[in-house]
Design an enzyme around this catalytic site. Structure first.
Site, short mmCIF file in Angstrom:
data_model
loop_
_atom_site.label_atom_id
_atom_site.label_comp_id
_atom_site.label_asym_id
_atom_site.label_seq_id
_atom_site.Cartn_x
_atom_site.Cartn_y
_atom_site.Cartn_z
N ARG A 60 8.55 2.78 3.92
CA ARG A 60 7.07 3.53 3.77
C ARG A 60 7.58 4.63 3.87
NH1 ARG A 60 5.04 -0.10 2.61
NH2 ARG A 60 2.62 -1.08 2.87
N GLU A 66 1.09 7.86 -2.99
CA GLU A 66 1.46 6.43 -4.38
C GLU A 66 -0.16 6.45 -4.47
OE1 GLU A 66 3.12 3.58 -2.52
OE2 GLU A 66 5.41 4.54 -2.00
N HIS A 110 7.49 1.50 -5.57
CA HIS A 110 7.21 0.46 -4.67
C HIS A 110 7.45 -0.53 -5.27
CE1 HIS A 110 4.73 0.46 -1.28
NE2 HIS A 110 5.07 -0.77 -1.24
#
Ligand code: NAD
Ligand code: MLT
Length: 529
Positions: free
Chosen positions: A234, A263, A281
């Site tokens: 993360r 994000e 991601h």
């Protein structure tokens, strides 16, 4: 029967969604790429909401949802869901923790190798028309030390793969024991030991208050010169400003990032650094992982909608299937004991002590405690109390709840005793399941009784005097209230006594008032279970 509306707001694998599409009683409403206003509107009527990491399920979203009962996260991290708000509203959150472990671990190892060998930079250079072999000399992974921060599902898989690359692995995790480290052929260390020893550092913790900016300027200062950093967990775990400075100063030789503090983004100053390689991601973005997480979370949502226990609850402790099988028969009894106890006094509840005796002493009884609390709190807080928020509500009213276990069960195979301080008095009720006969309340305060906890009950406290029982019986007859069962208990002859009467229909307030008017009757309480 009304169809449950299942709103899906992030792209999920089509194959993974198939069981949901085929399920009866469920209407899928797939709407991805919603604005906040559209999401607030869409969630209003949803019974279930299914997301990945793209949808931010904020308090505002949760409060806009009028029927929402379950939020499913197709993946591991639930940092995009306001768990506190969901718990307060009694909304269960489930995730799919196992489905993408392998993909995320493989991506981490791929990123580490790409970082060591400058693969993305070399490709870019080729695309730009250069054949430059000198600019991209890398380093080997073999014999380097990998520091793993967070040795959970993914961290452990990464450690195993790194051993395959003949790396030395040192890891820190609050749950990592020396024995487990030895078994895995790695070294267990403290956070400081890990970051000081490593040539590569990879983080695999959840993002929580304790791990936010865990890798910061102070941590970089302790690392080896030329360390390489990998983050496929993360974004917020690494302070991006500190990372930028550490790369610019030469302290950090490079970073491989799959996740970012914000994000999605368009343009990130870390990406202006040639030492940084990045993916948007993609850790869990494989056909296998996406299918698997969608199937897992979908199954849990369907289980929940069918009234069955879920497998991967996030805001409830999860209990194994075997453990659940042992305690499930007691769910209803625990709730009824709580509901019964709540009617024994009108004084505020402060301390609750739940004792599990006999065979239950070996079980994970937390779900039973939540059920007992649900029963206890429903009287004053109404039907919105459920398994998910019972503990939260007890905490918010400063009600202390404790669990005790003992193998001593006073002749019963299992016994649950719920005791509560209510004002200056302490009341208790105990119950059991009698093989072949079902649930029984066997003790109320200090009186031994034998009552089925269902239907309409009357608890009458009185002085142990000849005629008291007759007078109560007469009055009930006058009111046309049929007695189904009657139990009498007393402390001493001529002392305080209790009558527990089950009757065929609800006893009205006026009838209770008349009962209270009978000589030597101290207290009359009607309990409907
Ligand atoms: P996990 O719960 O199995 O493991 C997390 C581990 O971190 C636990 O063992 C925990 O004890 C440990 N931990 C917590 N605080 C720590 C601390 N301060 N120091 C050291 N260890 C600590 O979770 P997981 O399934 O392995 O997932 C790990 C992370 O990867 C999560 O953040 C998850 O959201 C993320 N993830 C990312 C992707 C992706 O697409 N990039 C995919 C899957 C998971
Ligand atoms: C996860 O936490 O499961 C990953 O970040 C993957 C995803 O967001 O889908």
């Amino acid at each position: 029967m009304k169809q449950a509306i299942l709103l899906i707001t992030d792209p999920l694998s089509e194959e993974g969604m198939r069981p949901l599409r085929e399920a009866s009683g469920v209407e899928l409403d797939v709407r991805t790429g919603l604005t906040t206003a559209e999401l607030l509107d869409a969630v209003k009527t949803a019974d279930a909401l299914l997301v990945r990491s793209g949808t931010r399920v904020t308090r505002q979203v949760i409060e806009a949802a009028e029927n929402l009962k379950i939020i499913g996260r197709a993946g591991v991290g639930v940092d995009n869901i306001d768990l506190e708000a969901a718990t307060e509203r009694g909304i269960i959150v489930v995730n799919a923790p196992d489905g993408n472990t392998n993909s995320a671990a493989e991506h981490t190892v791929a990123m580490m190798a790409a970082l060591a060998r400058n693969i993305p930079q070399a490709r870019q250079s080729l695309l730009e028309g250069r054949w430059d072999r000198k600019a991209f000399i890398g380093i080997e992974l073999k014999n380097k030390t990998l520091g793993v921060v967070g040795l959970g599902r993914i961290g452990a898989e990464v450690a195993r793969r790194a051993k395959g690359q003949r790396m030395n692995v040192i890891a820190c995790d609050p749950f990592l024991t020396e024995e487990r480290a030895k078994e895995m052929g790695i070294t267990a260390g403290t956070f400081d030991e890990v970051i000081r020893a490593a040539d590569f550092i990879t983080v695999h913790t959840p993002l929580m208050d304790e791990t936010r900016h865990l890798i910061n300027a102070e941590a970089f200062a302790k690392m080896k010169n030329g360390v390489r950093i990998v983050n496929c967990a993360r974004g917020g775990i690494i302070n991006e400003d500190a990372l930028f400075n550490a790369i610019e100063s030469g302290k950090v030789a490079g970073a491989a990032l799959d996740v970012f503090e914000e994000e999605p983004f368009t343009g990130h100053r870390l990406l202006t650094l040639p030492q940084v390689i990045a993916t948007p991601h993609l850790g869990a973005s494989t056909i296998e992982a996406q299918e698997s997480v969608a199937i897992d979370v979908g199954r849990d949502v369907l289980r929940f909608l069918n009234g069955e226990p879920v497998k991967n609850p996030v805001n409830l402790p999860s209990v194994s299937k075997e453990a659940l099988a042992k305690i499930e028969p007691f769910f209803d009894l625990a709730e009824k004991l709580g509901a019964f106890l709540s009617r024994l006094s009108d004084q505020p509840l402060t301390d609750v002590n739940i004792r599990y005796s006999g065979d239950l002493a070996d079980c994970d009884v937390r779900p039973l405690t939540r059920n007992a609390m649900k029963g206890l709190l429903k009287r004053n807080l109404g039907t919105h109390v459920n398994d998910v928020n019972a503990k939260f509500l007890a905490d918010s009213f400063n009600i202390r709840v404790s669990e005790h276990k003992t193998t001593e069960s006073k002749g019963f195979q299992q016994l649950i005793t719920v005791e509560a301080k209510m004002g200056s008095d302490t009341h208790r009720v105990a119950g059991t399941l009698l093989s072949g006969f079902g649930a029984r309340i066997v003790k109320v305060d200090d009186y031994a009784v034998d009552v089925t906890p269902s239907g309409h009950l009357l608890i009458i406290r009185h002085k142990d005097q000849p005629g008291a029982i007759g007078r109560v019986g007469m009055l009930l007859a006058e009111e046309n209230i049929n007695i189904a069962t009657m139990q009498v208990g007393r402390s001493t002859a001529g002392g305080d006594a209790i009558m527990m009467i089950t009757v065929d229909h609800e006893v009205k307030p006026d009838e209770i008032r008349r009962l209270k008017g009978i000589a030597d009757i101290y207290e009359v309480r009607a309990i409907d279970l």
